[in-house]
Design an enzyme around this catalytic site. Structure first.
Site, PDB file in Angstrom:
ATOM      1  CG  ASP A 149       7.566 -17.075 -15.351  1.00 20.72           C
ATOM      2  OD1 ASP A 149       6.938 -15.998 -15.266  1.00 20.72           O
ATOM      3  OD2 ASP A 149       8.374 -17.475 -14.666  1.00 20.72           O
TER       4      ASP A 149
ATOM      5  CG  ASP B  98      11.566 -15.066 -13.270  1.00 25.77           C
ATOM      6  OD1 ASP B  98      11.535 -14.019 -13.388  1.00 25.77           O
ATOM      7  OD2 ASP B  98      10.830 -15.616 -12.393  1.00 25.77           O
ATOM      8  CD  GLU B  99       8.176 -12.194 -16.196  1.00 28.49           C
ATOM      9  OE1 GLU B  99       7.077 -12.370 -17.032  1.00 28.49           O
ATOM     10  OE2 GLU B  99       8.153 -11.472 -14.974  1.00 28.49           O
TER      11      GLU B  99
END
Length: 397
Positions: free
Chosen positions: A18, A116-117
């Site tokens: 993350d 974002d992960e």
DNA sequence: TCTGGGGTCCTAGGACCC
DNA sequence: TCTGGGGTCCTAGGACCC
């Protein structure tokens, strides 16, 4: 490409990667002078508009600014913050570079969860070292910092990341699950929100440990034969441990718009719906699959939201058909209140062969696979987890 | 304090057919 | 005459996540 014979001590792990304060970090890359100052990314960057915070930098968070918070409130809490508009293409590009780095890690299977992960499945005897090598590789290639959660299931890996933030690594397995999570409220679990946590509390299940020890029959009575046991397993940290890199295929596309001044005029409303429908058609044309069901979302002032759906007789790419259907659904509501928000969504005809990509709890609701009886991807507690790497098709890049 | 925009999935219950 | 289950399709509504 075939790996050498496996090391005897190696085990399959789920890692959750993350990025730290992703949107803010990307903005700092192109505005280096903003490093270290409170930064808020959200809406069009205008605090007088109806919009919310997408990402606040760690400096802004010290003032109590959180994502999802109205910009008006955020600016009141941190008046000196620099406010920037959301710039989707720039984040998309940065995200793609990060995912490429992850896919380049030796032996990694990458399941993207969002901008974002991602989950990374890997078989290794030193997951912490692997996690650190991911952090280094991402930083070197993109100048972005990330945190990594390591787990023996997806739920544990996902939750572990929060304990690693920022710029860190945390391991959460069945060995330390209750030590770390046992006394926390159920809402700390991935997949348990405010409503479910309240319903659990009504049965006396307030902590993760309570939920883990909950009576299955009670959970079934409250949440149904599928979701009930699913929540019990979440309390024990048990979930799928399968990382699947099959590319995600959209089920639907929608557009919605919050109006800065509420809509009341019927012509104005019809125009707004047609505008949204036209944008939706652009999106589904790109997918090449026509709309089979039309969803209408309406938020009436002051703050009442509702949805309606209708199946079309024939799948279509025709924006006028979609708009007309949406307007019929709106008329059927017989609600004359001013409108704050309108949304039009088109569910597409499934691709040939149906959907084969993974559905994880992080995107959408509880996983059909994790909750269902079939599939068998759910790790049985306390048997050992496993990461299925072989079943993933060749990475399309 | 006043609440965005993009998604996905689950449950319940009615209608209809066999 | 009154009645059974099972399956599928559809809508309404709720919930969650990034």
């Amino acid at each position: 490409m075939a790996p050498a014979s496996p090391v005897a001590a190696a085990a399959p792990w789920v890692l959750h990667v993350d990025l730290d304060q992703f949107l803010a970090a990307v903005e700092i890359l192109r505005h280096p002078e903003l490093a270290g100052v409170p930064l808020i990314v959200g809406g069009r960057g205008d605090p007088t508009e109806r919009a919310v915070v997408s990402t606040a930098s760690y400096e802004a968070r010290e003032f109590g600014v959180r994502s999802g918070m109205p910009l008006k409130v955020a600016v009141r809490r941190c008046p000196q913050a620099v406010l920037l508009p959301v710039d989707f293409p720039v984040y998309e590009e940065a995200s793609a570079r990060v995912m490429e780095v992850l896919r380049g890690m030796p032996g990694a299977v990458v399941e993207v969860l969002g901008w974002d992960e991602a989950f990374v499945g890997v078989t290794t005897d030193d997951p912490v070292a692997f996690a650190q090598s991911i952090r280094s590789a991402v930083l070197e290639a993109t100048d972005l910092h990330c945190s990594v959660g390591i787990g023996d299931t997806k739920v544990r890996a996902k939750i572990a990341t929060d304990f690693g933030k920022p710029r860190g690594v945390f391991v959460l397995t069945r060995d330390n699950w209750f030590e770390v999570m046992g006394d926390r409220p159920t809402i700390a679990l991935w997949g348990v929100g405010s409503k479910i946590s309240q319903r659990l509390a009504a049965h006396g299940y307030r902590t993760v440990r309570d939920l883990a020890q909950a009576d299955d029959a009670t959970l079934v009575a409250e949440f149904g034969p599928s979701m009930g046991p699913h929540y019990g397993r979440l309390g024990r940290g048990v979930s799928s441990a399968t990382v699947d890199d099959t590319p995600w295929v959209a089920r639907a596309h929608g557009r919605e718009m919050t109006y800065q001044t509420n809509l009341v005029d019927p012509d104005e409303i019809a125009t707004a719906v047609r505008t949204l429908a036209a944008q939706v058609v652009e999106d589904i044309r790109r997918e090449g699959r026509p709309c089979q069901r039309v969803f209408l979302k309406v938020r009436f002032a002051p703050f009442f939201t509702t949805n309606r759906v209708r199946k079309l007789g024939e799948p279509t790419f025709d924006a006028e058909v979609i708009a007309t259907t949406a307007l019929e659904l709106l008329a059927a509501l017989q609600d004359e209140r001013p409108i704050r928000l309108l949304g039009v969504r088109a569910e597409m005809v499934p691709p040939e062969g149906g959907y084969v990509d993974p559905r994880t709890t992080g995107r959408g609701g509880p996983s059909a696979r994790a909750a269902g009886t079939g599939g068998g991807t759910e790790a049985q507690d306390p048997t050992s987890p496993h990461v299925t790497e072989a079943q993933a098709p060749a990475s399309p890049e």
